[in-house]
Design an enzyme around this catalytic site. Structure first.
Site, short mmCIF file in Angstrom:
data_model
loop_
_atom_site.label_atom_id
_atom_site.label_comp_id
_atom_site.label_asym_id
_atom_site.label_seq_id
_atom_site.Cartn_x
_atom_site.Cartn_y
_atom_site.Cartn_z
N GLY A 11 0.78 -1.34 -0.23
CA GLY A 11 -0.08 -0.02 -0.02
C GLY A 11 1.02 1.45 0.01
O GLY A 11 2.22 1.15 0.06
N ASP A 32 0.03 -8.91 1.87
CA ASP A 32 -0.97 -8.37 1.36
C ASP A 32 -2.00 -8.82 0.65
O ASP A 32 -1.52 -10.03 -0.31
CB ASP A 32 -0.18 -7.14 0.50
CG ASP A 32 -1.09 -5.87 0.50
OD1 ASP A 32 -2.29 -5.80 -0.21
OD2 ASP A 32 -0.40 -4.79 0.85
N TYR A 154 -14.49 3.53 11.40
CA TYR A 154 -13.26 3.73 11.21
C TYR A 154 -11.90 3.92 12.31
O TYR A 154 -11.35 3.01 12.81
CB TYR A 154 -12.47 4.47 9.91
CG TYR A 154 -11.00 4.63 9.89
CD1 TYR A 154 -10.35 3.60 9.32
CD2 TYR A 154 -10.53 6.01 9.92
CE1 TYR A 154 -8.72 3.63 9.15
CE2 TYR A 154 -9.08 6.10 9.65
CZ TYR A 154 -8.43 4.96 9.33
OH TYR A 154 -6.93 5.15 9.22
N ASN A 203 -9.43 11.86 -0.79
CA ASN A 203 -8.42 12.69 -0.03
C ASN A 203 -8.12 13.92 -0.90
O ASN A 203 -7.84 13.68 -2.03
CB ASN A 203 -7.32 12.09 0.52
CG ASN A 203 -7.81 10.89 1.37
OD1 ASN A 203 -7.54 9.57 1.09
ND2 ASN A 203 -8.07 11.26 2.70
N ARG A 298 -18.13 18.85 4.29
CA ARG A 298 -18.35 17.53 3.79
C ARG A 298 -18.71 17.06 5.19
O ARG A 298 -17.96 17.22 6.39
CB ARG A 298 -16.87 16.99 3.61
CG ARG A 298 -17.06 15.40 3.24
CD ARG A 298 -15.86 15.07 2.64
NE ARG A 298 -14.45 15.12 3.41
CZ ARG A 298 -13.27 14.65 3.08
NH1 ARG A 298 -13.09 14.06 1.91
NH2 ARG A 298 -12.24 14.64 3.87
N PRO A 299 -19.95 16.01 5.30
CA PRO A 299 -20.21 15.59 6.39
C PRO A 299 -19.15 14.83 7.13
O PRO A 299 -18.66 14.11 6.58
CB PRO A 299 -21.31 14.71 6.18
CG PRO A 299 -21.83 15.16 4.82
CD PRO A 299 -20.63 15.83 4.36
P1 NAD Z 1 -3.47 1.43 1.77
O1 NAD Z 1 -4.73 1.17 1.34
O2 NAD Z 1 -2.56 1.93 0.58
O3 NAD Z 1 -2.39 0.08 2.27
C1 NAD Z 1 -3.11 -0.72 2.87
C2 NAD Z 1 -2.81 -2.11 2.44
O4 NAD Z 1 -3.37 -3.07 3.26
C3 NAD Z 1 -3.29 -2.20 0.72
O5 NAD Z 1 -2.09 -2.62 0.22
C4 NAD Z 1 -4.19 -3.25 0.97
O6 NAD Z 1 -4.19 -4.07 -0.30
C5 NAD Z 1 -3.86 -4.18 2.25
N1 NAD Z 1 -4.99 -4.81 2.84
C6 NAD Z 1 -6.18 -4.35 3.00
N2 NAD Z 1 -6.96 -5.29 3.67
C7 NAD Z 1 -6.04 -6.34 3.78
C8 NAD Z 1 -6.32 -7.77 4.39
N3 NAD Z 1 -7.65 -8.12 4.91
N4 NAD Z 1 -5.28 -8.51 4.32
C9 NAD Z 1 -4.24 -8.21 3.65
N5 NAD Z 1 -3.89 -6.92 3.32
C10 NAD Z 1 -4.99 -5.97 3.38
O7 NAD Z 1 -3.25 2.26 2.85
P2 NAD Z 1 -2.20 3.33 3.51
O8 NAD Z 1 -2.55 4.83 3.29
O9 NAD Z 1 -0.95 3.01 3.04
O10 NAD Z 1 -2.51 3.18 5.06
C11 NAD Z 1 -1.80 2.00 5.77
C12 NAD Z 1 -2.44 2.11 7.23
O11 NAD Z 1 -2.12 3.31 7.87
C13 NAD Z 1 -3.98 1.69 7.34
O12 NAD Z 1 -4.01 0.78 8.37
C14 NAD Z 1 -4.48 3.10 7.39
O13 NAD Z 1 -5.73 2.71 8.21
C15 NAD Z 1 -3.51 3.69 8.32
N6 NAD Z 1 -3.58 5.18 8.14
C16 NAD Z 1 -3.51 5.72 6.87
C17 NAD Z 1 -3.52 7.07 6.81
C18 NAD Z 1 -3.70 7.93 5.67
O14 NAD Z 1 -3.98 9.12 5.36
N7 NAD Z 1 -3.16 6.95 4.41
C19 NAD Z 1 -3.80 7.99 8.03
C20 NAD Z 1 -3.65 7.39 9.08
C21 NAD Z 1 -3.80 6.03 9.25
N1 UDP Z 2 -10.99 18.41 0.97
C1 UDP Z 2 -11.45 19.26 0.28
N2 UDP Z 2 -11.75 18.54 -1.13
C2 UDP Z 2 -11.52 17.39 -1.30
C3 UDP Z 2 -10.97 16.43 -0.20
C4 UDP Z 2 -10.62 17.27 0.95
O1 UDP Z 2 -11.77 20.30 0.60
O2 UDP Z 2 -11.96 16.75 -2.45
C5 UDP Z 2 -10.69 18.92 2.58
C6 UDP Z 2 -11.41 18.19 3.92
O3 UDP Z 2 -12.27 18.90 3.90
C7 UDP Z 2 -10.46 18.37 4.69
C8 UDP Z 2 -8.95 18.19 4.07
O4 UDP Z 2 -9.22 18.79 2.63
O5 UDP Z 2 -10.48 19.54 5.30
C9 UDP Z 2 -8.04 17.06 4.03
O6 UDP Z 2 -9.04 15.85 3.86
P1 UDP Z 2 -8.58 14.46 3.56
O7 UDP Z 2 -9.92 13.73 3.12
O8 UDP Z 2 -7.41 14.50 2.81
O9 UDP Z 2 -8.25 14.21 4.94
P2 UDP Z 2 -8.85 13.77 6.35
O10 UDP Z 2 -10.22 14.48 6.08
O11 UDP Z 2 -8.63 12.31 6.38
O12 UDP Z 2 -8.06 14.45 7.39
#
Ligand code: NAD
Ligand code: UDP
Length: 344
Positions: A11, A32, A154, A203, A298-299
């Site tokens: 990921g 994965d 989540y 995002n 956004r809600p």
């Molecule tokens: P991502 O979706 O790119 O990576 C997650 C990976 O897990 C993917 O490769 C997916 O195929 C794999 N996966 C999902 N379900 C699975 C399962 N049941 N078994 C095996 N593999 C599985 O997400 P990311 O952005 O790299 O995030 C990684 C972690 O960090 C996640 O747990 C996410 O909740 C957490 N996180 C991400 C963010 C962010 O903004 N990206 C922020 C805070 C926390």
């Molecule tokens: N946001 C936005 N337009 C979009 C996506 C996100 O204005 O199309 C804003 C959202 O309201 C927030 C910030 O960007 O204030 C970050 O949102 P994102 O979804 O990236 O991250 P998270 O909400 O998980 O912090």
């Protein structure tokens, strides 16, 4: 030589962390199911990191698959000494619509993983938690001692896993790091790996890079009536390579820590940026204009999330070093070289 198991290693954050860990000389096994990623990310991570990754396609909820990974690593004389657990589901809106799936993958998946680890005497774990467990805070910066108040499935599932892991650490035989990520963005500076969301991005950052790549037309800015300097929402964006490096620090720290260690650390820059700060920062870094319009809130969005990363600095000696300009330049390097992500 011992190895490290990376769940969800293909990921976004996992693939960047694999590069950093390969560069540091670690032996890696990735588990994965590729439900939200591509094996191409791992091929490229290996080239960038200069090592090889043993890759297993499977589900973290499958005990037989997990047991085989631990047993095979042992038999190959590369026993798994620690796990970095990224695998999970991460879309807030989807979690509200499908709470059962989120609890199943995020909580039951983590529970199945730690049970397999326990059975194989591997009790060192770095866990991907999230800033969203703070809910709708009103005091800033956020520090780890503030009580979590998650408001959607989540974040609730992530907080539940943190509590499970803290309970394991309290037994005296586990070493745990709950890492609370703020908003990781950007990409490896090579542009070879990056964020590749399926469908239209939820995002902000990938939405902007896809506008720049001509895949999307215009950004909807969700609300300009928040109590912030320009009315748009504030988040603590950090470069994904800084976040990847934090995992290497956390792993090193745990591997030399006592067996009842439980760390909970915010990972961010400590510098909140508004939606319009990011839009203008991207325009400045790349010279590309981003069309946007102001829309309704956004809600479920909160006005502001901004952390104190001080505890991570004190504990791990880690700080985020890269700027917004770096995030934008590297994110654009990835998107412009791979306009359709890994789907060539
Ligand atoms: P991502 O979706 O790119 O990576 C997650 C990976 O897990 C993917 O490769 C997916 O195929 C794999 N996966 C999902 N379900 C699975 C399962 N049941 N078994 C095996 N593999 C599985 O997400 P990311 O952005 O790299 O995030 C990684 C972690 O960090 C996640 O747990 C996410 O909740 C957490 N996180 C991400 C963010 C962010 O903004 N990206 C922020 C805070 C926390
Ligand atoms: N946001 C936005 N337009 C979009 C996506 C996100 O204005 O199309 C804003 C959202 O309201 C927030 C910030 O960007 O204030 C970050 O949102 P994102 O979804 O990236 O991250 P998270 O909400 O998980 O912090």
């Amino acid at each position: 030589m011992a190895s490290v198991l990376i769940t969800g290693g293909a990921g976004f954050i996992g693939s960047h962390t694999c590069v950093v860990l390969l560069e540091a000389g670690h032996e890696l096994v990735v588990l994965d199911d590729f439900s939200n990623s591509s094996p191409v990310a791992l091929e490229r991570a290996q080239l960038l990191g200069g090592g090889s990754i043993r890759c297993v396609r499977g589900d973290i909820r499958d005990p037989a698959c997990l047991n085989a990974i631990f047993a095979n690593a042992q038999a190959a004389d590369t026993p798994i000494e620690a796990v970095i657990h990224f695998a999970g589901l991460k879309a807030v809106g989807e979690s509200v619509a499908e709470p059962l799936r989120y609890w199943d993958v995020n909580l039951c998946g983590s529970r199945t993983l730690v049970a397999a680890m326990d059975a194989h005497h591997c009790r060192t774990l770095v866990f991907s938690s999230t800033s969203t467990i703070y809910g709708e805070p009103t005091r800033f910066p956020l520090v780890e001692t503030m009580a979590p108040a998650p408001i959607h499935p989540y974040a609730q599932s992530k907080w539940a896993v943190e509590q499970l892991l803290n309970a394991l650490a309290a037994t005296g035989s586990w070493r745990i790091a709950n890492l609370r990520y703020f908003n990781p963005v950007g990409a490896h500076p090579s542009g070879q790996i990056g964020e590749d969301p399926l469908g239209i991005p939820n995002n902000l950052f990938p939405f902007i890079t896809q506008i720049a790549a001509g895949r999307l037309e215009s950004l909807r800015v969700f609300g300009n009536d928040y109590p912030t300097h320009d009315g748009t929402g504030i988040r603590d964006y950090l470069h994904v390579m800084d976040l990847a490096e934090a995992h290497a620090h956390a792993l090193d720290h745990l591997l030399s820590a006592a067996p009842e260690t439980a760390l909970t650390l915010n990972l961010g820059t400590g510098q909140g940026l508004s939606v319009l700060d990011v839009v203008h920062g991207f325009e400045q870094a790349t010279g590309i204009s981003i069309l946007y319009s102001i829309c309704a809130r956004r809600p479920g969005d909160v006005p502001r999330l901004e952390c104190s990363p001080q505890l991570a600095e004190q504990t791990l000696g880690w700080t985020a070093k890269r700027s917004l300009a770096d995030m934008c330049r590297d994110g654009w390097a990835w998107q412009s070289a791979n306009p359709h992500g890994y789907r060539r």
